[in-house]
Write a protein that holds these residues in place. Structure first.
Motif, mmCIF file in Angstrom:
data_model
loop_
_atom_site.group_PDB
_atom_site.id
_atom_site.type_symbol
_atom_site.label_atom_id
_atom_site.label_comp_id
_atom_site.label_asym_id
_atom_site.label_seq_id
_atom_site.Cartn_x
_atom_site.Cartn_y
_atom_site.Cartn_z
ATOM 1 N N LEU A 297 0.521 -0.998 0.239
ATOM 2 C CA LEU A 297 0.329 -0.162 0.352
ATOM 3 C C LEU A 297 0.710 1.323 -0.437
ATOM 4 O O LEU A 297 -0.025 2.475 -0.707
ATOM 5 C CB LEU A 297 -0.791 -0.147 1.948
ATOM 6 C CG LEU A 297 -1.938 -1.341 1.294
ATOM 7 C CD1 LEU A 297 -2.749 -1.080 2.228
ATOM 8 C CD2 LEU A 297 -3.320 -0.360 -0.093
ATOM 9 N N LEU A 298 2.394 1.509 0.578
ATOM 10 C CA LEU A 298 2.939 2.292 0.609
ATOM 11 C C LEU A 298 3.423 2.659 -0.364
ATOM 12 O O LEU A 298 3.593 3.529 -1.741
ATOM 13 C CB LEU A 298 3.690 2.539 1.628
ATOM 14 C CG LEU A 298 4.054 1.911 3.305
ATOM 15 C CD1 LEU A 298 5.076 1.744 4.298
ATOM 16 C CD2 LEU A 298 2.994 4.085 3.698
ATOM 17 N N GLU A 299 3.851 1.493 -1.069
ATOM 18 C CA GLU A 299 4.135 1.708 -2.789
ATOM 19 C C GLU A 299 3.266 3.009 -3.760
ATOM 20 O O GLU A 299 3.009 3.343 -4.349
ATOM 21 C CB GLU A 299 4.679 0.227 -3.059
ATOM 22 C CG GLU A 299 5.680 -0.053 -2.064
ATOM 23 C CD GLU A 299 6.198 -1.664 -3.048
ATOM 24 O OE1 GLU A 299 5.355 -2.136 -3.662
ATOM 25 O OE2 GLU A 299 7.284 -1.844 -3.001
ATOM 26 N N GLU A 300 1.983 1.693 -3.398
ATOM 27 C CA GLU A 300 0.925 2.363 -4.202
ATOM 28 C C GLU A 300 0.932 3.795 -3.655
ATOM 29 O O GLU A 300 0.282 4.897 -4.919
ATOM 30 C CB GLU A 300 0.175 1.557 -4.441
ATOM 31 C CG GLU A 300 -1.621 1.753 -4.803
ATOM 32 C CD GLU A 300 -3.213 1.381 -4.723
ATOM 33 O OE1 GLU A 300 -3.864 1.272 -5.269
ATOM 34 O OE2 GLU A 300 -2.512 0.058 -3.895
ATOM 35 N N LEU A 301 0.843 3.871 -2.506
ATOM 36 C CA LEU A 301 0.782 5.509 -2.000
ATOM 37 C C LEU A 301 1.463 5.922 -2.608
ATOM 38 O O LEU A 301 1.498 7.567 -3.825
ATOM 39 C CB LEU A 301 0.772 5.557 -0.797
ATOM 40 C CG LEU A 301 0.448 6.988 0.183
ATOM 41 C CD1 LEU A 301 -0.881 7.183 -0.372
ATOM 42 C CD2 LEU A 301 0.690 6.801 1.359
ATOM 43 N N GLU A 302 3.111 6.125 -2.978
ATOM 44 C CA GLU A 302 3.619 7.103 -3.661
ATOM 45 C C GLU A 302 3.691 7.356 -5.036
ATOM 46 O O GLU A 302 3.609 8.201 -5.752
ATOM 47 C CB GLU A 302 5.172 6.215 -4.064
ATOM 48 C CG GLU A 302 5.397 5.898 -2.367
ATOM 49 C CD GLU A 302 6.321 7.495 -1.738
ATOM 50 O OE1 GLU A 302 6.124 8.484 -2.725
ATOM 51 O OE2 GLU A 302 5.876 7.515 -0.523
ATOM 52 N N ARG A 303 3.210 5.920 -5.425
ATOM 53 C CA ARG A 303 2.122 6.262 -6.972
ATOM 54 C C ARG A 303 1.930 7.295 -7.174
ATOM 55 O O ARG A 303 1.677 7.747 -8.043
ATOM 56 C CB ARG A 303 2.400 4.433 -7.693
ATOM 57 C CG ARG A 303 2.156 4.676 -9.216
ATOM 58 C CD ARG A 303 1.961 3.232 -8.988
ATOM 59 N NE ARG A 303 1.473 2.741 -9.281
ATOM 60 C CZ ARG A 303 -0.449 2.655 -9.393
ATOM 61 N NH1 ARG A 303 -1.343 3.289 -10.157
ATOM 62 N NH2 ARG A 303 -1.439 1.964 -8.433
ATOM 63 N N VAL A 304 0.684 6.739 -6.488
ATOM 64 C CA VAL A 304 -0.822 7.875 -6.653
ATOM 65 C C VAL A 304 -0.333 8.959 -6.383
ATOM 66 O O VAL A 304 -0.868 9.801 -6.919
ATOM 67 C CB VAL A 304 -1.202 7.414 -5.440
ATOM 68 C CG1 VAL A 304 -3.187 8.372 -5.046
ATOM 69 C CG2 VAL A 304 -2.347 6.379 -6.377
ATOM 70 N N LYS A 305 0.507 9.287 -5.353
ATOM 71 C CA LYS A 305 1.143 10.821 -5.368
ATOM 72 C C LYS A 305 1.507 10.908 -6.756
ATOM 73 O O LYS A 305 1.215 12.612 -6.669
ATOM 74 C CB LYS A 305 1.735 10.714 -3.974
ATOM 75 C CG LYS A 305 1.593 10.767 -2.232
ATOM 76 C CD LYS A 305 3.123 10.704 -1.549
ATOM 77 C CE LYS A 305 2.067 10.413 -0.285
ATOM 78 N NZ LYS A 305 3.278 10.773 0.916
ATOM 79 N N LYS A 306 2.726 10.608 -6.869
ATOM 80 C CA LYS A 306 3.124 11.446 -8.086
ATOM 81 C C LYS A 306 1.601 10.897 -9.773
ATOM 82 O O LYS A 306 2.126 12.252 -10.279
ATOM 83 C CB LYS A 306 4.003 10.055 -8.636
ATOM 84 C CG LYS A 306 5.402 10.100 -8.341
ATOM 85 C CD LYS A 306 5.913 8.878 -8.820
ATOM 86 C CE LYS A 306 7.327 8.273 -8.103
ATOM 87 N NZ LYS A 306 9.171 7.734 -8.728
ATOM 88 N N GLU A 307 1.171 10.480 -9.598
ATOM 89 C CA GLU A 307 -0.281 11.116 -10.061
ATOM 90 C C GLU A 307 -1.292 11.737 -9.972
ATOM 91 O O GLU A 307 -1.018 12.925 -11.239
ATOM 92 C CB GLU A 307 -1.381 9.471 -10.232
ATOM 93 C CG GLU A 307 -0.384 8.272 -10.830
ATOM 94 C CD GLU A 307 -1.651 7.260 -11.208
ATOM 95 O OE1 GLU A 307 -2.272 7.123 -10.582
ATOM 96 O OE2 GLU A 307 -0.817 5.852 -11.418
ATOM 97 N N LEU A 308 -1.344 12.398 -9.286
ATOM 98 C CA LEU A 308 -2.307 13.136 -8.571
ATOM 99 C C LEU A 308 -1.003 14.767 -8.844
ATOM 100 O O LEU A 308 -1.534 15.658 -8.849
ATOM 101 C CB LEU A 308 -1.516 13.103 -6.879
ATOM 102 C CG LEU A 308 -3.050 14.586 -6.097
ATOM 103 C CD1 LEU A 308 -4.053 14.229 -6.450
ATOM 104 C CD2 LEU A 308 -2.873 13.778 -5.007
ATOM 105 N N SER A 309 0.020 14.622 -8.614
ATOM 106 C CA SER A 309 1.102 15.601 -9.001
ATOM 107 C C SER A 309 0.598 16.178 -10.555
ATOM 108 O O SER A 309 1.003 17.310 -10.903
ATOM 109 C CB SER A 309 2.949 15.818 -8.614
ATOM 110 O OG SER A 309 2.900 14.264 -9.087
ATOM 111 N N THR A 310 0.972 14.732 -11.098
ATOM 112 C CA THR A 310 0.846 14.785 -12.280
ATOM 113 C C THR A 310 -0.357 15.355 -12.637
ATOM 114 O O THR A 310 -0.784 16.544 -13.777
ATOM 115 C CB THR A 310 0.920 13.948 -12.849
ATOM 116 O OG1 THR A 310 2.179 13.098 -12.896
ATOM 117 C CG2 THR A 310 1.146 14.077 -14.976
#
Length: 1820
Positions: A986-999
């Motif tokens: 979930l933490l990895e997915e959280l990082e990925r989601v953060k990146k997508e969110l910034s994008t």
């Protein structure tokens, strides 16, 4: 006077120059007696020293004053010498473009090599009748002088024209003959003057050729005698020729041509009739190609041949003879192409079947073998035998050329002979004028026999010229009775004796020709032996034994002896002549019928010898002897020259010397060397020398007094001007030999006028200096006084300023003292206060130091306490930190838990971003759709905003969903807490989601930025669209404005076009009217000529009487023209035909044919004039067409309404009749009393119908008058015999049945309605005409006001006020007169209405009380006034008619027209009385319906008026009287014609006097033509009276004395401008104009016609004055311009006094006014040129340039017009479109019109006085 007086500093002299012949220089130092040189300054600024001849000590020639430069007459120059003559000619030729100059009795003509507009008919008319000195030099002036002297002195005249080849001799002679042909006319209808002029193109074709010096050089001399009858009209001419250059036929030098006729034939060889000549190009023939110049630039040989053939035809040489001449000329060309070849050294041969020889033989009709044989052989005769000898090729060629020259000479003589035959008439010659056109003096590098003969002739002419000049000088001196001293002049009699005396050159030449072995060398030796030692004029060249030198009057000439003998013999092979005499060609046989049989005495064949051959044409009047052909050329020439000299000596000679200005044929280029050479050769300088030897300057006493009045003192001026001049001149000039006093003139030696001019200029200069001194003194004193006043003022202001400054200084000093006092006080107080403050400061510092020490101690104690406190606090904080770390650890654990929750929240947000992208994609599509639709609708923004709001709503909904999802994710987070094993993923997915969110956030931001950009772009686009919309609206407004402006411009253009079209129609109408009137003039002239011819035929017969036709056959009913005159002429010609068979009847037939043609042309012009008038009327009626159409329906409606009203009116009348009957029936009772019912009913009906009856009363009267006139027309004869018949007819009508009465009533009603309709139409037309007339009067008043305003603005203020008051008084007077006329008209109308009212009241009373019938129909009511009792015009009074018997018609015409004295009638009787009497007689003839009487009366009247005008046509009073009466008679015919257009101003009584039976419209046209002829005769009569006055009064007389001075004049004295006895002045013209005006007013001439006459008078005055101004150099000066303007102002004042300012007369003087202004304006700068161009609009460019060229200063203070300024004027006026004619046409007569002018005179009031002897007339 001494030379030291003349050769002073700044004196100008002439010195010799190699290039310019003479050069002008100015003395820089006074000359003293004994000086050997002169210090001179040239015009280019060079200083030179001129050395005098040590032997002669002759000083250089003095230069004339500038005021004398450019004079018309060289003898007017004070210093008469060669440089003065050359300079004067150069200035006139180059600067003024004047080619003619007088030199005493000689006219010097310089060839301009340019076509000048100075030879037109207008120039001829201007010089006709003028004195030779009154106009500028011209060939026409010489011709006029010869013509005048011939008529005055009864002596034959001759004009001798001489000069070099190319100098213009032929042209000058041609113009002289044209002048005679124009001014004299011919004595018959054979057009002799045209034949004389037609001889010129013929002689030019056969006798002129192109040379290196002239393109149209005459290669022969000719003397033409123009014959005149006793009335000095041309009757014929005769021509004699000399020195034909025959050698030109066979030889031409380079750049020269053969005679023109050969090239004309070659150029026309393509014509069908010339095919038989076998000609081709001129380059194909030897005789026409040797000069290598077959074409002359600007000359069409084909056209020239047509002119030549036309001239042949005009001179009576028919086509067959012309073709014969052309055959001979073509044969000469073919003969020149015959090639002769060598057979051996002593013989030659012609090839058989030579094409050109065959053509020659075919053309001349000779045998080929004979001609080819004798061209190569000759026959030699000895005493014992005759043998034939062959000829070498060279001799055969020379014999062929000799034959060609001989044939051409014969042809030339034949043509001259036939031209003379055509010019000879049967009328006896009374006198003649001869024109001699002959070579001038010639000298070339090689001079031969031709130059010897030419110079011999010039020696004879020069001798005659010298003797004539000497004789004129002697006659002048004897006439003035001054001492006569012998003048030494060159006598060339020794030179003539050397040539023609016994044993002279010609005698020795003839003697040598008779010698068997005579040669040129032996002849030369005889000359040397005979004359070398005995004659000083004969010299022998040093380097030659075959030449000799003769000292001629002009120069030394060296003659080469080669060819003298052969040219003197001039022989031809006799056998060749015999072959030609045997020709079958009749013309060739005729050429050689009387030919000479000249053969060489020595048997030698003539050679070419030299450049020319000579042909002598002997006198035709002498019979040739059998030995005439043996005479040599020299002998024949000497005899013909002797005859010529005898002819010239028997005449009065006039000399024209033609000068060639340059050898390159350049226009207006002057070569001084060539000019001075010709001046020496032609005798001009000899004339100057003879004049200078005597007294060349001549002044009348009056002119001398006027010019040199400034040199006289007041005490010297005596009453006797002659004595005054004598006394003054004796004081001014000490040497008595320098002048002589004659009877009428003072004679001066050469140079004396210049000396007097110098004294006059010095006196004027001294006067000017004195005036300048006085004015400068006055100006300096005025300046000094102004400066003194200014200095005093400055001093006053300066001293005041200084006083104010002192007071100010004192006030400032006092103030400064006070300021210092207070300032010092302040300083001391400040110092005290500073010391006090320092003490206090020291105390304060000390006390502060002590306080600070105490404070420091307290502070240290306080800080120690603080340190303790801080340490204790740090310890407490350390404990706190440890506790805090523990708390942070706890927070981390809590945040971990919250992170898990945040992870779930981010997953939910990831899903919401993808949906947002989809939404954004949809939104992009919608935005693109919005972008496409935004250009179409501006309202989509609102819908897009609504859509955006919907999207926001959906976005909010989605957000809420996302929040719900977030809550669900939180639940999942709680579950995730339980699942610890999934934390890492979930933490990895959280990082990925953060990146997508910034994008996603970045993309969102990008989208937001794009949306913002898109919104801004949309807003910008909307603003741009709004701007474009605004621009489109603005452009639309501009387009609308431009469309409106264009529509206005189009309206203006259409109005202008309509105005121009109307003006053009009026112009065309005037032109047609002018043509028609000119045709009438020509018709009258031919009529008079026919009458003269008929009288001559009658006088030539022996019968005492002649047959006269009855005047009753003069015209018929359909043609009211001049047929009576034609019939009378034809009868007269038939009666005289048998008696005068000797007279040329062809002329009479030709004249009759011409009369018929003129009548037809007159009729066609009349029709054309009527068509033009119809077009003009249609153009005027075009505006009324639409208005009439619009009123058509209204008129129909009104007619129907009138019909209804008419029926109602009938009904009312019927009721009225019933009531009246009832009233009459109950008359005994009281029902008719006032207040009774019947009376009330009647009163009501009367009141109801009163208005209708008042309206119909006048209509009933009109209907009655129409019915009465119809009855009288139907039963005219019965009415004249039985007046009661019409009453019986009316009674019959009353007794008819009701149907007939109803029909008559309906018919009358229709007529009445039709008459009312016509009346309304006429009323409308009259109203339109009245409005147009008022509009025209307003326009005229406006233009008149503008003219008066312009005139008033030019006046000074006082005169302007006076002119305004005078104009206001005139205007008020006119208005009062108009109001009085209107008041009189209203009074007459009121009286007429009152009279009608009385008649109507009387008739109503009669209808109410006197009528007892039961009923009356409308027809009966209309016809009631037919009863004689009710018609007032049946009273027996005078009807305005005069009755006469048929046999009294001649008596009537005789007493009333032929024998009537205009003066008595004009003074004692009413104006136009004869016209009224004639019309009253005509009315009676019309009244009795006698058409024959009408015709005869009108015809007799017209013929009698013509007869009296022909008899007394030069009497102005008679012509004016009958012009007025003819116009009045014409107006009477119109006024009483019955035409509605002419009856508008008639009274009712005058309308009753209208003609009833005949329509005289065509006779009105005939009388109008007669009036036009009388008007033109009046103008001619008036012009003959005014013509002698105009020039003298307008130009020569000094109305303002002393303004202009008289310049020195030469031998050709002009008319003095000083008023002598008998000289016409301006007052003479004004008195004559007043006499004309008063005479016409007394005769009752129409005012409009008087205006036209005055306009014509002023045009003649202006045109004649301007023409003379343009032809007189002495009149073109500043002072003369002022004089002319003053004279014109006097004429305008006369117009103003007579009330004729609006007649257009002033406008005719506009060219003269502008010419006078041109003389006075400045003429230097470009601004002056622009002002002149804008000012001189009425002058043509030629007239402006002519005035500027002629402008001559009268005094030295004026300046001449520079050539550059004239060029500037020409450049600025280049674009003007105008006629190049220089002079105004003085023969122009404005077309006359006769506006209808009705008379208010009642015919019944005309009384016939007994003085007219018309007692046989009976009043009717």
């Amino acid at each position: 006077m001494a030379a030291s007086e003349l050769f002073t500093k700044r004196a100008r002299v002439w010195i010799p120059d190699a290039e310019e012949v003479w050069k002008s220089a100015e003395l820089t130092k006074d000359y003293k007696n004994g000086d050997t040189s002169l210090q001179l300054l040239l015009e280019d600024g060079t200083n030179i020293e001129h050395t005098l001849d040590p032997k002669t000590k002759n000083l250089p020639y003095l230069r004339n004053p500038d005021i004398l430069v450019g004079e018309n007459d060289l003898t007017a120059l004070s210093y008469l010498h060669e440089p003065a003559v050359l300079h004067n000619l150069k200035v006139r030729f180059i600067d003024s473009k004047l080619i003619y100059t007088y030199c005493g009795i000689v006219l010097v003509a310089i060839n301009p090599y340019e076509t000048l507009q100075i030879y037109g008919t207008d120039i001829i008319n201007a010089y006709s009748g003028q004195n030779m000195g009154d106009m500028d030099p011209h060939i026409f002036a010489v011709a006029e002088e010869a013509y005048k002297q011939m008529a005055r002195d009864e002596r034959n005249q001759s004009i001798i024209v001489s000069g070099e080849s190319g100098a213009g001799k032929t042209v000058s002679a041609k113009y002289a003959m044209r002048y005679f042909a124009t001014v004299s006319g011919s004595a018959s209808e054979a057009n002799v003057e045209e034949k004389v002029l037609a001889s010129n193109p013929i002689m030019e074709a056969i006798g002129n050729a192109k040379t290196t010096r002239n393109d149209n050089s005459s290669r022969f001399g000719k003397y033409i005698e123009i014959g005149f009858d006793n009335r000095y009209r041309i009757i014929g001419a005769n021509m004699r020729t000399y020195l034909l250059e025959k050698s030109r036929v066979v030889f031409q030098a380079d750049e020269e041509r053969n005679y023109h006729i050969f090239y004309q034939l070659c150029a026309s060889s393509h014509l069908p009739e010339f095919k038989i000549l076998n000609l081709s190009s001129a380059n194909d023939f030897v005789y026409t190609r040797q000069g290598h110049s077959p074409v002359i630039e600007g000359v069409d040989d084909t056209k020239e041949l047509r002119n030549t053939r036309h001239a042949f035809t005009l001179l009576g040489i028919n086509e067959s003879y012309q073709m014969g001449l052309f055959q001979v000329l073509a044969a000469i060309l073919h003969l020149g192409n015959v090639e002769i070849k060598d057979r051996d050294s002593d013989s030659s041969v012609i090839a058989p079947n030579n094409r050109h020889l065959m053509a020659f033989c075919e053309l001349v009709g000779v045998a080929y073998q004979d001609m080819s044989h004798w061209l190569c052989h000759r026959k030699l005769k000895t005493t014992s035998e005759t043998y034939i000898k062959p000829l070498p090729r060279l001799q055969a060629t020379n014999a062929r050329d000799a034959l060609s020259k001989h044939i051409y000479a014969k042809l030339f003589n034949w043509i001259v002979e036939h031209v003379n035959k055509a010019l000879i008439t049967n009328i006896k010659q009374h006198s003649f004028i001869g024109v001699l056109d002959i070579y001038g003096f010639e000298t070339f590098e090689i001079n031969s026999f031709e130059q010897f003969c030419i110079n011999y002739a010039n020696e004879k002419l020069q001798q005659q010229f010298n003797m004539h000049v000497f004789k004129l000088e002697q006659e002048e001196y004897m006439r003035e009775q001054i001492p006569w001293t012998l003048i030494d002049f060159y006598d060339n009699q020794p030179c003539i004796n050397l040539i023609e005396a016994k044993m002279g050159i010609l005698d020795l030449l003839d003697e040598e020709c008779k010698m068997p072995k005579g040669s040129d060398d032996s002849w030369a030796q005889k000359l040397y032996n005979t004359h070398l030692k005995s004659c000083s004029l004969f010299e022998k060249p040093r380097m030659s034994n075959r030449a000799f030198i003769i000292q001629h009057f002009a120069d030394k000439v060296e003659y080469q002896c080669d060819g003298f003998l052969e040219k003197n013999k001039d022989t031809v092979n006799e056998e060749q002549i015999n072959v030609l005499k045997a020709s079958k060609f009749d013309l060739l046989v005729e050429l050689f019928r009387d030919g000479e049989k000249a053969t060489s005495p020595t048997g030698q064949v003539p050679g070419t010898g030299g450049r020319t051959r000579l042909s002598i044409k002997p006198d035709k009047g002498r019979e040739k002897s059998s030995k005439d052909h043996k005479k040599t050329v020299g002998c024949q020439f000497r005899n013909s020259l002797q005859m010529l000299m005898e002819t010239l000596n028997a005449t009065t000679p006039h000399y024209v010397r033609c000068i060639k200005p340059n050898d390159f044929k350049m226009a207006f280029s002057f070569d001084p060397k060539r000019a001075v050479q010709q001046l020496r050769a032609c005798g001009v300088l000899e004339t100057i020398r003879i004049s200078a030897a005597g007294f060349p300057s001549r002044w009348t006493y009056q002119e001398f007094f006027s010019r040199y009045r400034v040199l006289m003192k007041q005490k010297d001026v005596l009453s006797d001007k002659k004595l005054t001049c004598r006394n003054v001149l004796e004081k001014l000039v000490q040497d008595q030999d320098k002048y002589q006093f004659g009877k009428t003139k003072i004679f001066f030696r050469a140079g004396q006028v210049a000396y007097l001019e110098k004294l006059r200029a010095d006196k004027l200069r001294a006067a000017c200096i004195r005036i300048q001194k006085t004015i400068r003194c006055w100006l300096a004193r005025k300046k000094y006084l102004r400066m003194r006043s200014a200095a005093i003022t400055i001093q006053r202001f300066t001293r005041g300023y200084q006083a104010r400054c002192l007071a100010k200084f004192m006030r400032r000093t006092q103030a400064a003292t006070i300021i210092q006092k207070y300032q010092r006080m302040c300083v001391e107080r400040k110092r005290y206060r500073q010391k006090q403050a320092a003490a206090l400061a020291m105390q304060t510092i000390l006390r502060a130091y002590m306080a600070r020490q105490k404070y420091q101690m307290l502070l240290r104690e306080h800080k120690a306490v603080i340190i303790q406190k801080r340490i204790r606090g740090w310890l407490a904080r350390c404990w706190y930190k440890r506790c805090l770390e523990s708390i942070v650890y706890l927070q981390c654990c809590i945040r971990r838990m919250r992170a898990r929750q945040e992870l779930k929240k981010l997953k939910i947000e990831a899903r919401s971003v993808e949906h947002f992208k989809k939404l954004n994609k949809g939104m992009e599509n919608k935005i693109m759709q919005l972008q496409r639709k935004i250009d179409e609708q501006h309202k989509d923004n609102r819908s897009l905003n609504e859509r955006l709001s919907g999207l926001e709503t959906s976005y909010t909904t989605e957000s809420e969903k996302m929040r719900g999802e977030l809550s669900r994710l939180r639940g999942y987070e709680e579950e995730a807490k339980n699942k610890t094993n999934q934390v890492s993923s979930l933490l990895e997915e959280l990082e990925r989601v953060k990146k997508e969110l910034s994008t996603t956030q970045q993309e969102k931001k990008t989208i937001e930025d794009w949306a913002q950009t898109y919104r801004s772009e949309m807003e910008k686009m909307v603003s741009e669209l709004k701007e474009q919309n605004g621009l489109l609206k603005k452009e639309k407004d501009d387009l609308n404005r431009s469309i409106q402006e264009q529509s206005q411009q189009m309206t203006v253009k259409m109005a202008r076009a309509i105005a121009e079209e109307t003006q053009q129609l009026e112009t065309d109408l005037n032109e047609e009217r002018s043509r028609y009137q000119n045709l009438l003039t020509e018709h009258l002239r031919l009529e008079e000529k026919y009458d003269d011819l008929k009288e001559a035929m009658v006088l030539s017969s022996n019968k005492p009487g002649h047959r006269r036709t009855d005047s009753t056959h003069s015209s018929n009913e359909s043609e009211y023209t001049y047929n009576s005159e034609y019939a009378e002429m034809e009868e007269g010609s038939r009666a005289a035909e048998d008696v005068t068979r000797g007279i040329d009847t062809s002329l009479t037939l030709k004249l009759q044919k011409r009369l018929t043609e003129l009548e037809q042309e007159k009729q066609s012009l009349r029709n054309e004039l009527e068509n033009k008038e119809d077009q003009f009327q249609r153009a005027r009626a075009r505006d009324n067409a639409e208005f009439k159409k619009a009123r058509g329906a209204e008129l129909e409606y009104e007619s129907l309404k009138r019909q209804e009203l008419e029926s109602e009116n009938k009904k009312l009348r019927h009721d009225l009749a019933d009531m009246r009957q009832s009233l009459l029936g109950n008359a005994a009772t009281s029902t008719g009393a006032p207040g009774s019912p019947a009376y009330k009913v009647l009163l009501d009906q009367l009141n109801a119908s009163c208005e209708e009856l008042e309206v119909r009363k006048e209509e009933v009267l009109i209907l009655r008058s129409q019915l009465v006139s119809q009855k009288e027309a139907m039963h005219h004869k019965e009415t004249m015999t039985e007046p009661s018949v019409s009453v019986q007819d009316v009674s019959k009508l009353k007794d008819s049945d009701e149907i007939k009465q109803a029909y008559i009533g309906l018919k009358d009603t229709n007529r009445l309605l039709e008459h009312q309709l016509q009346t309304q139409r006429r009323t409308h037309d009259s109203e339109v005409e009245v409005m147009r007339g008022e509009l025209q009067s307003v326009k005229e008043e406006n233009s008149r006001q503008q003219q008066l305003l312009a005139q008033n603005l030019q006046l000074p203020p006082e005169a302007r006020i006076e002119a305004s008051l005078q104009h206001e008084i005139t205007r008020l007077t006119n208005e009062n007169l108009d109001l009085m006329e209107q008041l009189e008209k209203q009074d007459r109308t009121i009286r007429k209405l009152k009279k009608q009212l009385k008649v109507y009241s009387k008739r109503i009373g009669e209808m109410g009380a006197g009528q007892t019938e039961g009923q009356t129909s409308p027809g009966q009511m209309v016809e009631e006034p037919i009863h004689p009792v009710n018609i007032p015009r049946r009273e027996k009074d005078f009807q305005g008619m005069l009755e006469y018997k048929k046999e009294d018609e001649l008596k009537l015409v005789k007493n009333l027209i032929l024998e009537l004295k205009p003066r008595g009638v004009a003074v004692n009787l009413i104006p136009g009385l004869p016209a009224y009497i004639l019309f009253m007689c005509l009315r009676h003839a019309d009244y009795v319906n006698d058409d024959q009487k009408v015709r005869t009366l009108l015809t007799s009247t017209i013929n009698s008026i013509k007869k009296i005008l022909k008899k007394r046509g030069d009497d102005f009073e008679t012509v004016s009287f009958w012009l007025a009466n003819t116009c009045r008679f014409l107006h009477c015919l119109k006024q009483y014609s019955g035409d509605d257009a002419f009856m508008k101003h008639n009274t009712s009584r005058q309308n009753e006097h209208c003609l009833s039976n005949f329509d005289l419209a065509e006779y009105r046209q005939v009388i109008s033509d007669l009036a036009i002829q009388i008007y033109q005769q009046l103008i001619k009569c008036m012009e003959n009276i005014l013509q002698p006055m105009i020039v003298s009064a307008m130009l020569e007389h000094e109305t303002i004395q002393g303004v202009s001075g008289v310049k020195p004049t030469g031998l050709r004295k002009r008319t003095s401008s000083i008023a002598d006895e008998g000289t016409y002045t301006l007052d003479s013209i004004l008195r004559q104009l007043s006499a004309f005006h008063s005479t016409m007013c007394q005769h009752g001439t129409d005012p409009e016609l008087i205006k036209q006459v005055v306009k014509q008078q002023f045009y003649i005055i202006g045109a004649v004055t301007l023409n003379n101004l343009l032809l007189r150099k002495d009149m073109c000066s500043w002072s003369k311009g002022m004089q002319i303007r003053y004279n014109v102002s006097q004429l305008e004042e006369w117009l103003r006094d007579k009330g004729l300012m609006v007649c257009g007369a002033k406008e005719t003087l506009e060219p003269l006014i502008q010419a006078a202004q041109l003389l006075q304006v400045k003429k230097k700068t470009d601004e002056d040129a622009e002002a002149i161009c804008s000012m001189c609009q009425a002058l043509t460019t030629a007239q402006i340039v002519k005035v500027l060229n002629l402008y001559t200063p009268v005094n030295e203070f004026e300046e001449r017009v520079s050539v550059a300024f004239i060029r500037t004027i020409q450049t600025r006026l280049r674009d003007r479109c105008e006629s190049p004619q220089l002079l105004m046409d003085t023969k122009v007569i404005y077309p006359v019109t006769f506006p209808f002018n009705p008379s208010s005179l009642a015919l019944e009031t005309v009384q016939i006085p007994g003085s007219l002897n018309l007692g046989f007339l009976t009043r009717v």
